[in-house]
Design a protein around this motif. Structure first.
Motif, mmCIF file in Angstrom:
data_model
loop_
_atom_site.group_PDB
_atom_site.id
_atom_site.type_symbol
_atom_site.label_atom_id
_atom_site.label_comp_id
_atom_site.label_asym_id
_atom_site.label_seq_id
_atom_site.Cartn_x
_atom_site.Cartn_y
_atom_site.Cartn_z
ATOM 1 N N GLU A 1 3.213 -1.735 -8.369
ATOM 2 C CA GLU A 1 3.867 -2.753 -7.540
ATOM 3 C C GLU A 1 5.316 -2.340 -7.242
ATOM 4 O O GLU A 1 5.813 -2.500 -6.108
ATOM 5 C CB GLU A 1 3.840 -4.103 -8.263
ATOM 6 N N GLU A 2 5.997 -1.792 -8.248
ATOM 7 C CA GLU A 2 7.370 -1.335 -8.043
ATOM 8 C C GLU A 2 7.426 -0.186 -7.034
ATOM 9 O O GLU A 2 8.332 -0.103 -6.197
ATOM 10 C CB GLU A 2 7.970 -0.884 -9.383
ATOM 11 N N THR A 3 6.434 0.682 -7.098
ATOM 12 C CA THR A 3 6.370 1.797 -6.146
ATOM 13 C C THR A 3 6.205 1.281 -4.728
ATOM 14 O O THR A 3 6.814 1.794 -3.774
ATOM 15 C CB THR A 3 5.208 2.734 -6.520
ATOM 16 N N LEU A 4 5.345 0.250 -4.579
ATOM 17 C CA LEU A 4 5.132 -0.340 -3.250
ATOM 18 C C LEU A 4 6.436 -0.938 -2.706
ATOM 19 O O LEU A 4 6.745 -0.841 -1.502
ATOM 20 C CB LEU A 4 4.044 -1.420 -3.324
ATOM 21 N N ARG A 5 7.184 -1.586 -3.585
ATOM 22 C CA ARG A 5 8.441 -2.214 -3.138
ATOM 23 C C ARG A 5 9.453 -1.182 -2.624
ATOM 24 O O ARG A 5 10.259 -1.451 -1.738
ATOM 25 C CB ARG A 5 9.056 -3.022 -4.278
ATOM 26 N N LYS A 6 9.374 0.004 -3.207
ATOM 27 C CA LYS A 6 10.329 1.051 -2.812
ATOM 28 C C LYS A 6 9.893 1.795 -1.548
ATOM 29 O O LYS A 6 10.684 2.517 -0.966
ATOM 30 C CB LYS A 6 10.512 2.042 -3.958
ATOM 31 N N ASP A 7 8.604 1.652 -1.207
ATOM 32 C CA ASP A 7 8.071 2.370 -0.040
ATOM 33 C C ASP A 7 8.340 1.552 1.225
ATOM 34 O O ASP A 7 7.724 0.499 1.438
ATOM 35 C CB ASP A 7 6.570 2.616 -0.230
ATOM 36 N N GLU A 8 9.214 2.029 2.077
ATOM 37 C CA GLU A 8 9.589 1.292 3.287
ATOM 38 C C GLU A 8 8.483 1.299 4.334
ATOM 39 O O GLU A 8 8.504 0.479 5.264
ATOM 40 C CB GLU A 8 10.868 1.891 3.875
ATOM 41 N N ASN A 9 7.526 2.194 4.187
ATOM 42 C CA ASN A 9 6.452 2.286 5.183
ATOM 43 C C ASN A 9 5.289 1.336 4.888
ATOM 44 O O ASN A 9 4.333 1.276 5.664
ATOM 45 C CB ASN A 9 5.922 3.723 5.245
ATOM 46 N N VAL A 10 5.375 0.663 3.766
ATOM 47 C CA VAL A 10 4.292 -0.240 3.371
ATOM 48 C C VAL A 10 4.794 -1.673 3.401
ATOM 49 O O VAL A 10 5.827 -1.992 2.805
ATOM 50 C CB VAL A 10 3.758 0.104 1.954
ATOM 51 N N ARG A 11 4.088 -2.505 4.121
ATOM 52 C CA ARG A 11 4.404 -3.944 4.155
ATOM 53 C C ARG A 11 3.319 -4.681 3.374
ATOM 54 O O ARG A 11 2.121 -4.529 3.674
ATOM 55 C CB ARG A 11 4.460 -4.436 5.597
ATOM 56 N N PHE A 12 3.698 -5.443 2.377
ATOM 57 C CA PHE A 12 2.697 -6.152 1.554
ATOM 58 C C PHE A 12 3.212 -7.519 1.150
ATOM 59 O O PHE A 12 4.415 -7.782 1.171
ATOM 60 C CB PHE A 12 2.331 -5.335 0.309
ATOM 61 N N VAL A 13 2.230 -8.362 0.803
ATOM 62 C CA VAL A 13 2.543 -9.724 0.352
ATOM 63 C C VAL A 13 2.030 -9.863 -1.077
ATOM 64 O O VAL A 13 0.828 -9.743 -1.324
ATOM 65 C CB VAL A 13 1.881 -10.785 1.253
ATOM 66 N N PRO A 14 2.908 -10.094 -2.071
ATOM 67 C CA PRO A 14 2.432 -10.303 -3.447
ATOM 68 C C PRO A 14 1.734 -11.664 -3.567
ATOM 69 O O PRO A 14 2.234 -12.663 -3.047
ATOM 70 C CB PRO A 14 3.706 -10.251 -4.274
ATOM 71 N N LEU A 15 0.614 -11.656 -4.187
ATOM 72 C CA LEU A 15 -0.140 -12.907 -4.391
ATOM 73 C C LEU A 15 0.013 -13.347 -5.848
ATOM 74 O O LEU A 15 1.128 -13.467 -6.338
ATOM 75 C CB LEU A 15 -1.598 -12.699 -3.992
ATOM 76 N N SER A 16 -1.068 -13.560 -6.555
ATOM 77 C CA SER A 16 -0.959 -14.036 -7.945
ATOM 78 C C SER A 16 -1.298 -12.906 -8.907
ATOM 79 O O SER A 16 -1.779 -11.847 -8.516
ATOM 80 C CB SER A 16 -1.915 -15.216 -8.167
ATOM 81 N N TYR A 17 -1.020 -13.168 -10.204
ATOM 82 C CA TYR A 17 -1.328 -12.186 -11.237
ATOM 83 C C TYR A 17 -2.796 -12.275 -11.636
ATOM 84 O O TYR A 17 -3.401 -13.344 -11.650
ATOM 85 C CB TYR A 17 -0.435 -12.406 -12.463
ATOM 86 N N SER A 18 -3.349 -11.120 -11.971
ATOM 87 C CA SER A 18 -4.726 -11.054 -12.471
ATOM 88 C C SER A 18 -4.701 -10.257 -13.761
ATOM 89 O O SER A 18 -4.728 -9.021 -13.743
ATOM 90 C CB SER A 18 -5.645 -10.385 -11.444
ATOM 91 N N GLY A 19 -4.624 -10.951 -14.880
ATOM 92 C CA GLY A 19 -4.519 -10.257 -16.150
ATOM 93 C C GLY A 19 -3.217 -9.487 -16.219
ATOM 94 O O GLY A 19 -2.129 -10.032 -16.058
ATOM 95 N N LYS A 20 -3.295 -8.171 -16.380
ATOM 96 C CA LYS A 20 -2.114 -7.318 -16.436
ATOM 97 C C LYS A 20 -1.747 -6.786 -15.056
ATOM 98 O O LYS A 20 -0.778 -6.035 -14.916
ATOM 99 C CB LYS A 20 -2.364 -6.151 -17.385
ATOM 100 N N GLY A 21 -2.520 -7.137 -14.019
ATOM 101 C CA GLY A 21 -2.281 -6.627 -12.684
ATOM 102 C C GLY A 21 -1.781 -7.703 -11.733
ATOM 103 O O GLY A 21 -1.681 -8.890 -12.077
ATOM 104 N N ARG A 22 -1.449 -7.278 -10.534
ATOM 105 C CA ARG A 22 -0.967 -8.175 -9.487
ATOM 106 C C ARG A 22 -1.864 -8.032 -8.267
ATOM 107 O O ARG A 22 -2.176 -6.920 -7.835
ATOM 108 C CB ARG A 22 0.462 -7.822 -9.133
#
Length: 615
Positions: free
Chosen positions: A140-161
């Protein structure tokens, strides 16, 4: 008593096949041999029977034991009931599988929240594709740093997002779990689950109420069993123009068989079975011996036709072994109370109930003779009249009656060896009597075994408890018994003495090993002493744990005593199965030469004659 059998063959013309089968099924006395187990018609019947049996099993699992209502229907009425219940059972199974699938699907899509899958497809149609994934925190942190990727965080699933990516799928270098768009939303799944669970509850109630038809199902299955048997016997009929069936008829039913055959002009032949024949076994239990039948039924043991019926001997020795292994008069009282409760509940004493009465009474008597009541000496101290029944030589509390503890234990072991010698010696005497009637010279070998049993019993006393015995006589007796067995074991009716002698001497090494085995068999009876003492030690341990717990700890002490003695009682019952049954079915039966290779007498008969006609 094992009923005597007659070997029979009955003949008829090919055209009289149906009448022959109907006649034999009505008479219901002939055990047909060499029955054909496979035929197309019988297999189709078995499939139909399996269908009814499956529903019956489900009904028995669901029935309310407090509901005593029973309904007996047949014919088209029963088929209508069966069709409805079968459909309910199948639908119930489908619903259970679907509910599991729906629950798994709900769990899968829950992290993404409530959404309408059709809206996602609409966005895609408008040129706004969405891609759903579950990623870890680092990803998730990698996605936030990638300017070419647009994403919407939803809810947590166990240890994942759970995340939704806009326009572009997840870059290959970022590990993620792809999410497949569901066909239904969370709310739709919840509605479906609620509906399915309600239907499942209704079906479960219907099947539970359907248990009222259990008697109808049992009657139906019995009828199908008869049809299957009839078809198998029909397929067994041999011959071309003249057909025949072979089998056995109990001697007491011989007249009934003759009458049925002669009234229908069927030819037949009746002879006595040869030694090579293997007739079915029909054991008739007389008097009190019938109470051991449930034990034999549970064990699945059936004596061969040419073997002994040991039911009366089994009952006597088993009752004594049971008492010695349980070893406690207090436990005998528990069994007696259980037997009385069973009697009151059923309002009729069954064979099992009577057997429990017998075993409990014998256990109480043994407990009284040894002075053992819940493994506690305190019982004897508070109820001194119980000391009157104690036999000092076998008591478990020698200090209370003023005898040496080592001497008492030795006497109890000696009693166990006496039991072994008596039971194994009885087996040899029974063999001698039987062979004398058959004029079988090998009875001399049985006499040799009897001598060995007596001598080896004395040897056991010498080796285990150090009792003084005539050692020279013992060695001579064992040698004499060994020689008799080596010279006469292969003798028999129609066998020349010299041939029998050669055959007997050829088994010299086997006889040597059997002699050692005979000694180990006598020694094995010491297990009665060992298991009984172990049970006493366990009871005393639990009593000691609870001793002194008063006041606030009194409930704990009571719980320890109750649980401890319950466990000890259960282990005692298991020990009876392992040891008490073994001594009868291995040591005693082995000395008798029994192999328990028999099979039950099952006459060909039809309760419902119409079923035979329709077949």
């Amino acid at each position: 008593m094992i009923e005597k059998m007659k070997k029979v063959v009955i003949l008829a013309s090919r055209s009289g096949k149906s009448r022959l089968l109907e006649t034999l099924s009505r008479a219901g006395v002939m055990h047909v041999t060499d029955i054909v187990t496979k035929s197309a018609k019988a297999e189709s019947y078995e499939e139909k029977r399996a269908e009814y049996a499956h529903v019956l099993q489900l009904l028995e699992e669901r029935r309310d034991k407090n509901d005593k209502k029973k309904i007996l229907v047949s014919g088209s009425d029963f088929e209508a009931v069966h069709s409805s219940l079968k459909e309910a059972c199948e639908r119930e199974n489908e619903l259970k599988e679907r509910i599991i699938a729906l629950q798994n699907e709900r769990e899968r899509i829950a992290p993404f929240g409530e959404f309408n899958p059709s809206d996602i497809q609409a966005l895609r149609d408008e040129g706004i594709p969405l891609y759903f994934y579950i990623v870890g925190k680092k990803e998730e942190e990698t996605l936030r740093k990638d300017e070419n990727v647009r994403f919407v965080p939803l809810s947590y699933s166990g240890k994942g997002r759970a995340v939704a990516l806009l326009y572009t799928p997840m870059p290959k270098e970022i590990p993620a779990q792809s999410f497949e768009i569901p066909k239904s939303s969370l709310s739709a799944l919840d509605v479906q689950l609620l509906s399915d669970r309600k239907e499942l509850e209704d079906l479960s109630r219907k099947i539970t109420l359907g248990a009222e038809y259990i008697p109808s199902y049992k009657a139906c299955i019995e009828a199908w069993d008869e049809k299957i048997t009839f078809e198998r016997v029909s397929a067994t009929v041999s011959g071309d123009d003249v057909i025949y069936l072979k089998g056995y008829v109990p001697e007491k039913y011989e007249k009934k068989f003759r009458k049925a055959a002669e009234e229908n002009a069927f030819a037949y032949m009746i002879t006595d079975p040869d030694d090579e024949d293997n007739p079915p076994t029909l054991v008739t239990y007389k008097g009190i011996t019938r109470i051991v039948k449930p034990i034999f039924d549970i064990l699945g043991t059936i004596p061969g036709y040419h073997e002994y019926d040991i039911s009366s001997y089994f009952l006597v020795f088993f009752a004594l072994f049971f008492a010695m292994i349980i070893g406690d008069g207090g436990y005998g009282l528990v069994f007696l109370i259980a037997a009385i409760a069973m009697h009151i509940k059923s309002k009729k004493a069954s064979d099992i109930n009577i057997l429990l009465y017998v075993l409990s009474v014998v256990t109480i008597i043994w407990g009284a003779l040894t002075g053992t009541w819940f493994g506690s000496a305190a019982v004897l101290e508070h109820l001194p009249f119980l000391k009157v029944f104690i036999v000092p030589a076998i008591t478990n509390f020698p200090d209370l009656v003023g005898v040496d503890s080592v001497w008492a234990q030795n006497m109890l072991m000696k009693f166990c060896f006496i039991l072994g010698a008596v039971q194994l010696g009885l087996a040899r005497v029974m063999n001698i009597v039987r062979k004398a009637k058959e004029k079988d010279l090998s009875l001399v070998a049985e006499a040799g075994w009897f001598i060995d049993v007596v001598m080896l019993y004395l040897m056991a006393l010498y080796l285990v408890i150090g009792e003084e015995v005539p050692f020279d006589i013992i060695i001579g007796g064992i040698a004499l018994g060994f020689i008799l067995v080596c010279c006469f074991s292969a003798q028999g009716p129609g066998v020349k003495f010299i041939d029998g002698l050669k055959g007997s001497l050829a088994g010299f090494f086997t006889t040597f090993l059997d002699t050692i085995s005979c000694f180990s068999n006598i020694m094995s009876y010491i297990r009665l002493f060992a298991v009984g003492m172990a049970s006493l030690a366990i009871a005393q341990s639990f009593n000691g744990m609870a001793d002194g717990m008063t006041g606030a700890l009194l409930p704990v002490g009571i719980a320890i005593v109750v649980i401890g003695h319950t466990l000890n009682l259960v282990m005692g019952i298991l020990s009876v199965v392992v040891h008490g049954v073994r001594l009868n079915l291995l040591e005693f039966s082995g000395a008798l030469g029994m192999e328990w290779t028999g099979y039950n007498y099952e006459p060909f008969k039809m309760v419902n004659e119409k079923e035979a006609e329709n077949s």
